[in-house]
Design a protein around this motif. Structure first.
Motif, PDB file in Angstrom:
ATOM      1  N   GLU A  66      -8.638  -0.650   3.109  1.00 54.85           N
ATOM      2  CA  GLU A  66      -7.987  -0.937   4.359  1.00 54.85           C
ATOM      3  C   GLU A  66      -8.922  -1.343   5.183  1.00 54.85           C
ATOM      4  OE1 GLU A  66      -4.010  -0.117   5.234  1.00 54.85           O
ATOM      5  OE2 GLU A  66      -4.505  -1.187   3.214  1.00 54.85           O
ATOM      6  N   THR A  74      -4.848  -4.588   3.937  1.00 55.03           N
ATOM      7  CA  THR A  74      -5.656  -4.363   2.657  1.00 55.03           C
ATOM      8  C   THR A  74      -6.684  -5.640   2.224  1.00 55.03           C
ATOM      9  OG1 THR A  74      -3.890  -2.978   1.659  1.00 55.03           O
ATOM     10  CG2 THR A  74      -5.351  -3.842   0.051  1.00 55.03           C
ATOM     11  N   THR A  84       1.070  -1.132   0.054  1.00 53.56           N
ATOM     12  CA  THR A  84       0.035   0.063   0.071  1.00 53.56           C
ATOM     13  C   THR A  84       0.927   1.235  -0.126  1.00 53.56           C
ATOM     14  OG1 THR A  84      -1.887  -1.313   1.191  1.00 53.56           O
ATOM     15  CG2 THR A  84      -1.881   1.174   1.167  1.00 53.56           C
ATOM     16  N   ASP A 133      -5.224  -1.820  -3.708  1.00 50.12           N
ATOM     17  CA  ASP A 133      -4.718  -0.550  -3.734  1.00 50.12           C
ATOM     18  C   ASP A 133      -4.867  -0.081  -5.108  1.00 50.12           C
ATOM     19  OD1 ASP A 133      -4.068  -0.347  -1.125  1.00 50.12           O
ATOM     20  OD2 ASP A 133      -2.432  -1.638  -1.691  1.00 50.12           O
TER      21      ASP A 133
HETATM   22 MG   LIG Z   1      -1.884  -3.121   1.994  1.00 49.95          MG
END
Ligand SMILES: [Mg+2]
Ligand SMILES: Nc1nc2c(ncn2[C@@H]2O[C@H](COP(=O)(O)OP(=O)(O)OP(=O)(O)O)[C@@H](O)[C@H]2O)c(=O)[nH]1
Lengths: 181, 253
Positions: free
Chosen positions: A34, A50, A19, A54
């Motif tokens: 998240e 996550t 991320t 992302d």
């Molecule tokens: Mg992550």
């Protein structure tokens, strides 16, 4: 005007810095999914993980855009990583240079990813800003990485090194394309 | 910020090797079942160590002997913290890390267990490790270690080395592990390099609106072939010269 969108995937084990990697280089505010962690053992490393992906983007010029997809690191979201990898142009596998316990998991992830896609990849040894970080030659040895797979130092919080990793990947892709043309 | 793990994921011999080749400075704390140990490392050199037992922290061993004892531990959580003041401590360990590792291996009933994550089988191909320039070694190898080393130099597997030397698989494996522990030998990469895909046919997405590969209805989940994926892509996207696009990315990123 024609827009060329290139899909790059950033993958790796749990809490390796995926991320952060996307966040450091994306020129849009990245879209992250998240979720707060509940298990105490997991919370020892970080508080959020996550759960889907992302998403970040880099405009190279008016015609070319790189789309970066960071995968979840948690094993229970493996299906999501596998889904994201299909059809990518290339991918980065992040490994935490300070957690030798995660190396076997990364090796497994490399094998699995190579089964899913023939796209070229580079391995980025993250957290190289830590003076205790494992050196690249040790990481290469433990992962059993042949020398034609690039292994690059990375500090996901530092845009310059993140850019360096992406450049290595793009050059690796270009080299393969040249080889086959 | 620290290097953390358990000796089962990274043996003490590996840690000592890494400290040496990367000239690390700091303090290594080990927490075993009944005992705890500390090793002080300055610019890659082991300078002092101690092993204590119980709540009273009774000193069990110090200096070289403490390191030798810790080298026989198979399970212990460890944490290595950067600590530059270690450089000011007096040097109390006499032998080099490599000498201590070899002696520790000799004392261990089954040294193979300490490096179990390398999984050595009769088919394992071995090669000589590339030694960093700064490595100065005072180790003395045994005749059998030399014999093994001479076969490894020609890139043989464990099975062939057994045949050539007349030693059995457990004996060769033990000798190989000893040589691996001091960083002279490595297992040849197990991860085969991605088979060269037919990139020639790769044409990436070119369309008026951004299209992600996984949104396009061509995806054949059973196909890992990049050229297949790209071939189907051509049916939905107009063609572009991918190499040209990548080159522009490299120049402008
Ligand atoms: Mg992550
Ligand atoms: N010092 C330092 N911190 C880092 C580095 N990379 C990541 N971090 C930090 O480590 C923490 C975890 O990073 P994330 O980016 O959330 O890790 P992740 O791989 O996305 O984690 P999951 O999605 O849960 O698998 C964050 O606080 C980051 O800022 C690095 O190279 N150096």
């Amino acid at each position: 005007m024609t827009t060329h969108v290139l899909k790059i995937v950033i993958t790796g084990g749990y809490a390796t810095g995926k991320t952060q990697f996307v966040r450091s280089i994306s020129d849009i505010e990245p879209v992250s999914t998240e979720q707060v962690l509940t298990a105490t053992t997991e919370r020892a490393l970080k508080h959020e993980t996550t759960v889907a992906m992302d998403f970040g983007s880099i405009a190279i010029n008016d015609q070319i855009t790189l789309h970066l997809f960071g995968t979840p690191g948690h094993e229970r979201f493996d299906f999501m990583r596998e889904h994201l990898l299909v059809g990518c142009l290339g991918y980065v596998v992040l490994v935490d240079s300070c957690r030798p316990a995660h190396l076997p998991q990364t090796q497994h992830l490399l094998f699995r990813s190579m089964e899913l896609t023939e796209a070229p990849f580079v391995v980025a040894a993250n957290r190289q800003d830590d003076p205790t970080a494992l050196p690249l030659n040790y990481i290469r040895r433990r992962l059993g990485l042949p020398f034609n797979v690039p292994l690059v130092p990375c500090v996901a919080t530092d845009r310059t090194t993140v850019r360096g990793v992406l450049l290595t990947l793009l050059k690796h892709i270009a080299a393969r394309l040249t080889l086959h043309s | 910020m620290a290097l953390e793990g358990n000796l089962q994921n990274m043996a003490l011999s590996d840690l000592i090797q890494v400290f040496h080749t990367d000239a690390k400075t700091g303090i290594l704390f080990l927490k075993g079942t009944h005992e705890r140990g500390v090793i002080y490392v300055a610019d890659g050199r082991l300078i002092d160590a101690v092993v204590v037992r119980g709540k009273e922290r009774t000193i069990v061993a110090t200096r070289d002997e403490a390191v030798l004892q810790m080298l026989t531990w198979e399970q212990a959580d460890f944490i290595f913290r950067y600590e530059p003041t270690v450089r000011k401590r007096p040097i109390r360990i006499v032998h080099s890390g490599q000498c201590l590792i070899l002696e520790g291996m000799r004392r261990h009933a089954d040294p193979v267990r300490t490096l179990s994550y390398y999984n050595i089988t009769p088919e394992t191909i071995l090669h000589l490790a590339a030694l960093p320039r700064n490595v100065r070694s005072g180790v003395r190898l045994s005749i059998d270690q030399w014999r093994i080393l001479s076969w490894i130099a020609s890139g043989q597997n464990v099975h062939t080395i057994c045949q050539a030397t007349g030693l059995d698989v457990p004996a060769v494996t033990r000798l190989v592990v000893e040589l691996m522990a001091i960083g002279l030998v490595e297992i040849a990469p197990c991860l085969s390099a991605a088979t060269e895909p037919a990139y020639r046919d790769c044409t990436m997405i070119a369309s008026a609106a951004p299209v992600y590969a996984h949104d396009v209805p061509y995806i054949n989940k059973n196909s890992r072939s990049f050229s297949n994926v790209c071939g189907t892509m051509r049916q939905v996207c107009s063609e572009i010269d991918l190499l040209d696009v990548i080159t522009r990315c490299i120049n402008q990123l």
